[in-house]
Design a protein around this motif. Structure first.
Motif, PDB file in Angstrom:
ATOM      1  N   ASN A   1      25.943 -19.826   5.362  1.00 18.64           N
ATOM      2  CA  ASN A   1      25.904 -21.282   5.396  1.00 18.64           C
ATOM      3  C   ASN A   1      25.069 -21.741   4.207  1.00 18.64           C
ATOM      4  O   ASN A   1      23.882 -21.428   4.137  1.00 18.64           O
ATOM      5  CB  ASN A   1      25.276 -21.783   6.703  1.00 18.64           C
ATOM      6  N   ALA A   2      25.693 -22.476   3.293  1.00 18.07           N
ATOM      7  CA  ALA A   2      25.022 -22.892   2.062  1.00 18.07           C
ATOM      8  C   ALA A   2      24.592 -24.345   2.125  1.00 18.07           C
ATOM      9  O   ALA A   2      25.332 -25.205   2.602  1.00 18.07           O
ATOM     10  CB  ALA A   2      25.959 -22.693   0.875  1.00 18.07           C
ATOM     11  N   ARG A   3      23.415 -24.605   1.604  1.00 15.46           N
ATOM     12  CA  ARG A   3      22.930 -25.971   1.441  1.00 15.46           C
ATOM     13  C   ARG A   3      23.651 -26.611   0.261  1.00 15.46           C
ATOM     14  O   ARG A   3      23.972 -25.923  -0.720  1.00 15.46           O
ATOM     15  CB  ARG A   3      21.430 -25.976   1.143  1.00 15.46           C
ATOM     16  N   ILE A   4      23.846 -27.931   0.330  1.00 11.49           N
ATOM     17  CA  ILE A   4      24.539 -28.643  -0.748  1.00 11.49           C
ATOM     18  C   ILE A   4      23.895 -28.356  -2.104  1.00 11.49           C
ATOM     19  O   ILE A   4      24.591 -28.101  -3.083  1.00 11.49           O
ATOM     20  CB  ILE A   4      24.563 -30.166  -0.482  1.00 11.49           C
ATOM     21  N   LYS A   5      22.575 -28.376  -2.164  1.00  7.10           N
ATOM     22  CA  LYS A   5      21.917 -28.197  -3.457  1.00  7.10           C
ATOM     23  C   LYS A   5      22.129 -26.802  -4.048  1.00  7.10           C
ATOM     24  O   LYS A   5      21.886 -26.590  -5.230  1.00  7.10           O
ATOM     25  CB  LYS A   5      20.429 -28.533  -3.381  1.00  7.10           C
ATOM     26  N   ALA A   6      22.637 -25.860  -3.247  1.00  2.08           N
ATOM     27  CA  ALA A   6      22.888 -24.502  -3.745  1.00  2.08           C
ATOM     28  C   ALA A   6      24.371 -24.235  -4.023  1.00  2.08           C
ATOM     29  O   ALA A   6      24.728 -23.158  -4.485  1.00  2.08           O
ATOM     30  CB  ALA A   6      22.361 -23.475  -2.744  1.00  2.08           C
ATOM     31  N   PHE A   7      25.231 -25.223  -3.765  1.00  2.59           N
ATOM     32  CA  PHE A   7      26.673 -25.005  -3.944  1.00  2.59           C
ATOM     33  C   PHE A   7      27.014 -24.460  -5.320  1.00  2.59           C
ATOM     34  O   PHE A   7      27.739 -23.485  -5.454  1.00  2.59           O
ATOM     35  CB  PHE A   7      27.462 -26.299  -3.718  1.00  2.59           C
TER      36      PHE A   7
ATOM     37  N   GLY B   1      35.912 -24.714   5.465  1.00  8.05           N
ATOM     38  CA  GLY B   1      35.621 -25.700   6.500  1.00  8.05           C
ATOM     39  C   GLY B   1      34.878 -26.923   6.003  1.00  8.05           C
ATOM     40  O   GLY B   1      34.566 -27.056   4.827  1.00  8.05           O
ATOM     41  N   PRO B   2      34.590 -27.822   6.942  1.00  7.26           N
ATOM     42  CA  PRO B   2      33.942 -29.090   6.600  1.00  7.26           C
ATOM     43  C   PRO B   2      32.420 -28.946   6.460  1.00  7.26           C
ATOM     44  O   PRO B   2      31.840 -27.948   6.878  1.00  7.26           O
ATOM     45  CB  PRO B   2      34.272 -29.972   7.805  1.00  7.26           C
ATOM     46  N   LEU B   3      31.810 -29.965   5.890  1.00  7.09           N
ATOM     47  CA  LEU B   3      30.350 -30.049   5.878  1.00  7.09           C
ATOM     48  C   LEU B   3      29.854 -30.171   7.307  1.00  7.09           C
ATOM     49  O   LEU B   3      30.510 -30.790   8.149  1.00  7.09           O
ATOM     50  CB  LEU B   3      29.895 -31.297   5.117  1.00  7.09           C
ATOM     51  N   PHE B   4      28.713 -29.587   7.596  1.00  4.18           N
ATOM     52  CA  PHE B   4      28.085 -29.748   8.907  1.00  4.18           C
ATOM     53  C   PHE B   4      26.587 -29.869   8.699  1.00  4.18           C
ATOM     54  O   PHE B   4      26.048 -29.436   7.687  1.00  4.18           O
ATOM     55  CB  PHE B   4      28.442 -28.586   9.849  1.00  4.18           C
ATOM     56  N   GLU B   5      25.945 -30.453   9.665  1.00  2.00           N
ATOM     57  CA  GLU B   5      24.517 -30.746   9.580  1.00  2.00           C
ATOM     58  C   GLU B   5      23.712 -29.679  10.299  1.00  2.00           C
ATOM     59  O   GLU B   5      24.037 -29.280  11.415  1.00  2.00           O
ATOM     60  CB  GLU B   5      24.259 -32.109  10.226  1.00  2.00           C
ATOM     61  N   MET B   6      22.654 -29.205   9.637  1.00  2.00           N
ATOM     62  CA  MET B   6      21.702 -28.308  10.290  1.00  2.00           C
ATOM     63  C   MET B   6      20.406 -29.092  10.488  1.00  2.00           C
ATOM     64  O   MET B   6      19.860 -29.632   9.520  1.00  2.00           O
ATOM     65  CB  MET B   6      21.472 -27.044   9.466  1.00  2.00           C
ATOM     66  N   LYS B   7      19.938 -29.131  11.709  1.00  2.00           N
ATOM     67  CA  LYS B   7      18.769 -29.924  12.072  1.00  2.00           C
ATOM     68  C   LYS B   7      17.575 -29.624  11.155  1.00  2.00           C
ATOM     69  O   LYS B   7      17.255 -28.457  10.907  1.00  2.00           O
ATOM     70  CB  LYS B   7      18.390 -29.647  13.528  1.00  2.00           C
ATOM     71  N   ASN B   8      16.936 -30.660  10.674  1.00  4.48           N
ATOM     72  CA  ASN B   8      15.752 -30.606   9.808  1.00  4.48           C
ATOM     73  C   ASN B   8      16.009 -30.033   8.417  1.00  4.48           C
ATOM     74  O   ASN B   8      15.086 -29.940   7.615  1.00  4.48           O
ATOM     75  CB  ASN B   8      14.613 -29.798  10.455  1.00  4.48           C
ATOM     76  N   ILE B   9      17.238 -29.622   8.134  1.00  3.20           N
ATOM     77  CA  ILE B   9      17.519 -29.000   6.835  1.00  3.20           C
ATOM     78  C   ILE B   9      18.529 -29.812   6.040  1.00  3.20           C
ATOM     79  O   ILE B   9      18.379 -29.984   4.847  1.00  3.20           O
ATOM     80  CB  ILE B   9      18.002 -27.542   7.008  1.00  3.20           C
ATOM     81  N   GLY B  10      19.583 -30.309   6.715  1.00  2.15           N
ATOM     82  CA  GLY B  10      20.561 -31.125   6.022  1.00  2.15           C
ATOM     83  C   GLY B  10      21.962 -30.533   6.043  1.00  2.15           C
ATOM     84  O   GLY B  10      22.234 -29.562   6.748  1.00  2.15           O
ATOM     85  N   PRO B  11      22.862 -31.119   5.235  1.00  2.00           N
ATOM     86  CA  PRO B  11      24.263 -30.704   5.217  1.00  2.00           C
ATOM     87  C   PRO B  11      24.459 -29.298   4.624  1.00  2.00           C
ATOM     88  O   PRO B  11      23.790 -28.919   3.668  1.00  2.00           O
ATOM     89  CB  PRO B  11      24.953 -31.750   4.352  1.00  2.00           C
ATOM     90  N   HIS B  12      25.404 -28.596   5.222  1.00  2.70           N
ATOM     91  CA  HIS B  12      25.755 -27.229   4.808  1.00  2.70           C
ATOM     92  C   HIS B  12      27.270 -27.080   4.814  1.00  2.70           C
ATOM     93  O   HIS B  12      27.978 -27.852   5.442  1.00  2.70           O
ATOM     94  CB  HIS B  12      25.187 -26.197   5.788  1.00  2.70           C
ATOM     95  N   LYS B  13      27.709 -26.020   4.188  1.00  4.59           N
ATOM     96  CA  LYS B  13      29.105 -25.628   4.242  1.00  4.59           C
ATOM     97  C   LYS B  13      29.157 -24.099   4.234  1.00  4.59           C
ATOM     98  O   LYS B  13      28.339 -23.448   3.594  1.00  4.59           O
ATOM     99  CB  LYS B  13      29.860 -26.190   3.033  1.00  4.59           C
TER     100      LYS B  13
END
Length: 151
Positions: free
Chosen positions: A112-118, A130-142
């Motif tokens: 699961n990658a953070r947006i800033k690491a894409f 798949g779609p973007l999803f939210e990880m609590k306290n961390i932010g959007p991931h894919k």
């Protein structure tokens, strides 16, 4: 990169300060332990620059439910100290990890990658799923992945 570096297996405990500092500063070090960290099939790699641990990656044998793979691994806790970012150490460590896993017979790597690491992972040949999803306290991931060929 001009600094001398060494990549070696490290313990879960050795990864925790960087995991906390870079990935989860809102948690204690103990809370940065991932399920599966201490399994005998889990590998923690550390890249040391002049004796200092500056980049880490953890590879846990875990299938992704949507991908049929014979011997899959999941990347967790990939982190590089901010003073070493942009110097290639993360790429060196991840490529080393891929080669290490290929040597163990791994055919599929996902995480699961953070947006800033894409863009970092894209440059290393990983694809999105798949779609973007939210990880609590961390932010959007894919989810990102790569099929590991055995040359």
């Amino acid at each position: 990169m001009t600094n001398l570096y060494e990549i070696k297996l490290v313990t879960t405990r050795e990864t925790l300060p960087l995991r906390k500092k870079v990935l989860k500063p809102f948690l204690s070090e103990e809370e940065c332990v991932n399920p599966g960290d201490d399994l005998p099939t889990t590998y923690h790699l550390g890249l040391f620059s002049n004796g200092e641990l500056v980049s880490i990656s953890t590879f846990i044998q875990e299938a992704h439910p949507d991908f049929p793979a014979q011997f899959p691994y999941r990347l967790r806790g990939m982190a590089t100290d901010e003073t070493f970012r942009g110097k290639g150490v993360g790429s060196i460590l991840l490529k080393h990890g891929e080669d290490f896993l290929r040597g163990k017979g791994c055919d599929f790597l996902w995480f699961n990658a953070r947006i800033k690491a894409f863009s970092f992972y894209e440059k290393l040949g990983f694809s999105y799923y798949g779609p973007l999803f939210e990880m609590k306290n961390i932010g959007p991931h894919k989810v990102m992945y790569k099929v590991l060929d055995h040359k």
